[in-house]
Design a protein around this motif. Structure first.
Motif, PDB file in Angstrom:
ATOM      1  N   SER A  32      10.567 -83.089  46.467  1.00  0.00           N
ATOM      2  CA  SER A  32      10.054 -83.744  45.454  1.00  0.00           C
ATOM      3  C   SER A  32       8.681 -84.152  45.201  1.00  0.00           C
ATOM      4  O   SER A  32       7.822 -83.741  44.237  1.00  0.00           O
ATOM      5  CB  SER A  32      10.674 -85.115  45.332  1.00  0.00           C
ATOM      6  N   VAL A  33       7.886 -84.293  46.465  1.00  0.00           N
ATOM      7  CA  VAL A  33       6.471 -84.450  46.619  1.00  0.00           C
ATOM      8  C   VAL A  33       5.891 -83.027  46.263  1.00  0.00           C
ATOM      9  O   VAL A  33       5.063 -83.054  45.417  1.00  0.00           O
ATOM     10  CB  VAL A  33       5.885 -84.721  47.861  1.00  0.00           C
ATOM     11  N   LEU A  34       6.397 -81.986  46.815  1.00  0.00           N
ATOM     12  CA  LEU A  34       5.586 -80.870  46.715  1.00  0.00           C
ATOM     13  C   LEU A  34       5.733 -80.242  45.064  1.00  0.00           C
ATOM     14  O   LEU A  34       4.910 -79.937  44.708  1.00  0.00           O
ATOM     15  CB  LEU A  34       6.248 -79.655  47.660  1.00  0.00           C
ATOM     16  N   LEU A  35       6.906 -80.304  44.501  1.00  0.00           N
ATOM     17  CA  LEU A  35       6.763 -80.062  43.108  1.00  0.00           C
ATOM     18  C   LEU A  35       6.022 -80.752  42.287  1.00  0.00           C
ATOM     19  O   LEU A  35       5.599 -80.230  41.404  1.00  0.00           O
ATOM     20  CB  LEU A  35       8.567 -80.390  42.685  1.00  0.00           C
ATOM     21  N   ASN A  36       5.816 -82.229  42.609  1.00  0.00           N
ATOM     22  CA  ASN A  36       4.796 -82.980  41.789  1.00  0.00           C
ATOM     23  C   ASN A  36       3.416 -82.493  41.973  1.00  0.00           C
ATOM     24  O   ASN A  36       2.561 -82.670  41.144  1.00  0.00           O
ATOM     25  CB  ASN A  36       5.047 -84.531  42.132  1.00  0.00           C
ATOM     26  N   GLU A  37       3.124 -81.997  43.171  1.00  0.00           N
ATOM     27  CA  GLU A  37       1.704 -81.398  43.524  1.00  0.00           C
ATOM     28  C   GLU A  37       1.371 -80.226  43.398  1.00  0.00           C
ATOM     29  O   GLU A  37       0.070 -79.970  43.240  1.00  0.00           O
ATOM     30  CB  GLU A  37       1.435 -82.110  45.055  1.00  0.00           C
ATOM     31  N   TYR A  38       2.513 -79.207  43.231  1.00  0.00           N
ATOM     32  CA  TYR A  38       1.949 -77.947  42.953  1.00  0.00           C
ATOM     33  C   TYR A  38       2.650 -77.197  41.717  1.00  0.00           C
ATOM     34  O   TYR A  38       3.980 -77.770  41.722  1.00  0.00           O
ATOM     35  CB  TYR A  38       2.369 -77.225  44.280  1.00  0.00           C
ATOM     36  N   ASP A  39       2.064 -76.399  41.127  1.00  0.00           N
ATOM     37  CA  ASP A  39       2.782 -75.587  40.133  1.00  0.00           C
ATOM     38  C   ASP A  39       3.628 -74.470  40.553  1.00  0.00           C
ATOM     39  O   ASP A  39       3.019 -73.274  41.036  1.00  0.00           O
ATOM     40  CB  ASP A  39       1.567 -75.115  39.298  1.00  0.00           C
ATOM     41  N   VAL A  40       4.851 -74.685  41.121  1.00  0.00           N
ATOM     42  CA  VAL A  40       5.710 -73.964  41.813  1.00  0.00           C
ATOM     43  C   VAL A  40       7.120 -74.046  41.307  1.00  0.00           C
ATOM     44  O   VAL A  40       7.618 -75.094  40.769  1.00  0.00           O
ATOM     45  CB  VAL A  40       5.724 -74.332  43.302  1.00  0.00           C
ATOM     46  N   ASP A  41       7.700 -72.726  41.257  1.00  0.00           N
ATOM     47  CA  ASP A  41       9.338 -72.634  40.936  1.00  0.00           C
ATOM     48  C   ASP A  41       9.762 -73.133  41.973  1.00  0.00           C
ATOM     49  O   ASP A  41       9.824 -73.026  42.973  1.00  0.00           O
ATOM     50  CB  ASP A  41       9.484 -71.330  40.672  1.00  0.00           C
ATOM     51  N   GLU A  42      11.123 -74.062  41.590  1.00  0.00           N
ATOM     52  CA  GLU A  42      11.801 -75.051  42.691  1.00  0.00           C
ATOM     53  C   GLU A  42      12.311 -73.763  43.632  1.00  0.00           C
ATOM     54  O   GLU A  42      12.610 -74.137  44.640  1.00  0.00           O
ATOM     55  CB  GLU A  42      12.638 -75.770  41.916  1.00  0.00           C
ATOM     56  N   MET A  43      13.029 -72.776  43.092  1.00  0.00           N
ATOM     57  CA  MET A  43      13.669 -71.902  43.957  1.00  0.00           C
ATOM     58  C   MET A  43      12.791 -71.254  44.947  1.00  0.00           C
ATOM     59  O   MET A  43      13.148 -71.021  46.016  1.00  0.00           O
ATOM     60  CB  MET A  43      14.460 -71.047  43.181  1.00  0.00           C
ATOM     61  N   ARG A  44      11.657 -71.078  44.341  1.00  0.00           N
ATOM     62  CA  ARG A  44      10.467 -70.303  45.329  1.00  0.00           C
ATOM     63  C   ARG A  44      10.200 -71.088  46.357  1.00  0.00           C
ATOM     64  O   ARG A  44      10.106 -70.999  47.646  1.00  0.00           O
ATOM     65  CB  ARG A  44       9.324 -69.992  44.557  1.00  0.00           C
ATOM     66  N   LEU A  45      10.077 -72.642  45.939  1.00  0.00           N
ATOM     67  CA  LEU A  45       9.622 -73.454  46.984  1.00  0.00           C
ATOM     68  C   LEU A  45      10.881 -73.774  48.041  1.00  0.00           C
ATOM     69  O   LEU A  45      10.548 -73.999  49.158  1.00  0.00           O
ATOM     70  CB  LEU A  45       9.483 -75.008  46.077  1.00  0.00           C
ATOM     71  N   LEU A  46      12.140 -73.604  47.504  1.00  0.00           N
ATOM     72  CA  LEU A  46      13.188 -73.825  48.650  1.00  0.00           C
ATOM     73  C   LEU A  46      13.244 -72.637  49.477  1.00  0.00           C
ATOM     74  O   LEU A  46      13.364 -72.715  50.729  1.00  0.00           O
ATOM     75  CB  LEU A  46      14.513 -73.818  47.901  1.00  0.00           C
ATOM     76  N   ALA A  47      12.771 -71.462  49.125  1.00  0.00           N
ATOM     77  CA  ALA A  47      12.875 -70.378  49.947  1.00  0.00           C
ATOM     78  C   ALA A  47      11.702 -70.330  51.052  1.00  0.00           C
ATOM     79  O   ALA A  47      11.840 -70.146  51.967  1.00  0.00           O
ATOM     80  CB  ALA A  47      12.977 -69.046  49.145  1.00  0.00           C
ATOM     81  N   ASP A  48      10.444 -71.004  50.469  1.00  0.00           N
ATOM     82  CA  ASP A  48       9.457 -70.932  51.293  1.00  0.00           C
ATOM     83  C   ASP A  48       9.673 -72.132  52.684  1.00  0.00           C
ATOM     84  O   ASP A  48       9.305 -72.061  53.574  1.00  0.00           O
ATOM     85  CB  ASP A  48       8.222 -71.493  50.565  1.00  0.00           C
ATOM     86  N   LEU A  49      10.225 -73.321  52.005  1.00  0.00           N
ATOM     87  CA  LEU A  49      10.825 -74.099  53.033  1.00  0.00           C
ATOM     88  C   LEU A  49      11.755 -73.791  53.918  1.00  0.00           C
ATOM     89  O   LEU A  49      11.431 -74.225  54.999  1.00  0.00           O
ATOM     90  CB  LEU A  49      11.202 -75.703  52.251  1.00  0.00           C
ATOM     91  N   ARG A  50      12.622 -73.017  53.502  1.00  0.00           N
ATOM     92  CA  ARG A  50      13.644 -72.495  54.346  1.00  0.00           C
ATOM     93  C   ARG A  50      12.993 -71.642  55.571  1.00  0.00           C
ATOM     94  O   ARG A  50      13.163 -71.609  56.679  1.00  0.00           O
ATOM     95  CB  ARG A  50      14.701 -71.733  53.798  1.00  0.00           C
ATOM     96  N   THR A  51      11.862 -70.697  55.110  1.00  0.00           N
ATOM     97  CA  THR A  51      11.221 -70.030  56.053  1.00  0.00           C
ATOM     98  C   THR A  51      10.390 -70.770  56.974  1.00  0.00           C
ATOM     99  O   THR A  51      10.432 -70.660  58.204  1.00  0.00           O
ATOM    100  CB  THR A  51      10.265 -69.053  55.140  1.00  0.00           C
ATOM    101  N   ILE A  52       9.236 -71.825  56.690  1.00  0.00           N
ATOM    102  CA  ILE A  52       8.606 -72.395  57.406  1.00  0.00           C
ATOM    103  C   ILE A  52       9.304 -73.529  58.419  1.00  0.00           C
ATOM    104  O   ILE A  52       8.843 -73.706  59.571  1.00  0.00           O
ATOM    105  CB  ILE A  52       7.548 -73.513  56.711  1.00  0.00           C
TER     106      ILE A  52
END
Length: 109
Positions: free
Chosen positions: A72-92
């Motif tokens: 929720s915080v990252l979606l509010n702060e960055y212009d990023v697709d939610e599915m891309r964010l989920l994939a990136d979070l799974r990786t990190i």
């Protein structure tokens, strides 16, 4: 990477991943330097570099351990697709688990 972490993700699904909690290891020391962060593993005596988004992720984890709150915080702060964010979070998160810098707990069924 920690195979057990990804096997758990595969069996729990994305919705449970959102409800997972991520706890920072007490032996991980974080310092922000300009646009990146450095995590020092005091046990393994190694350090890890985080880019700007990775640094922000770490900083959010200090206060918000639930993945859904981080999203929720990252979606509010960055212009990023939610599915891309989920994939990136799974990786990190997988990388940090493998390095022993975080622990992930999933909700009980």
């Amino acid at each position: 990477m920690d195979n057990a972490f990804f096997q758990t993700l595969d069996t729990t699904g994305t919705s449970d991943f959102r409800k997972a909690s991520v706890m920072l290891a007490p032996h991980a020391l974080y310092k922000r330097l300009n646009d990146e962060g450095i995590v020092l593993d005091l046990q393994g005596q190694k350090y890890f570099r985080l880019n700007a988004v990775g640094s922000r992720f770490w900083e959010i984890l200090v206060d918000q351990q639930r993945v859904e709150n981080v999203i929720s915080v990252l979606l509010n702060e960055y212009d990023v697709d939610e599915m891309r964010l989920l994939a990136d979070l799974r990786t990190i998160i997988g990388d940090l688990v493998a390095a022993g810098l975080v622990q992930v707990t999933f909700p009980s069924k």
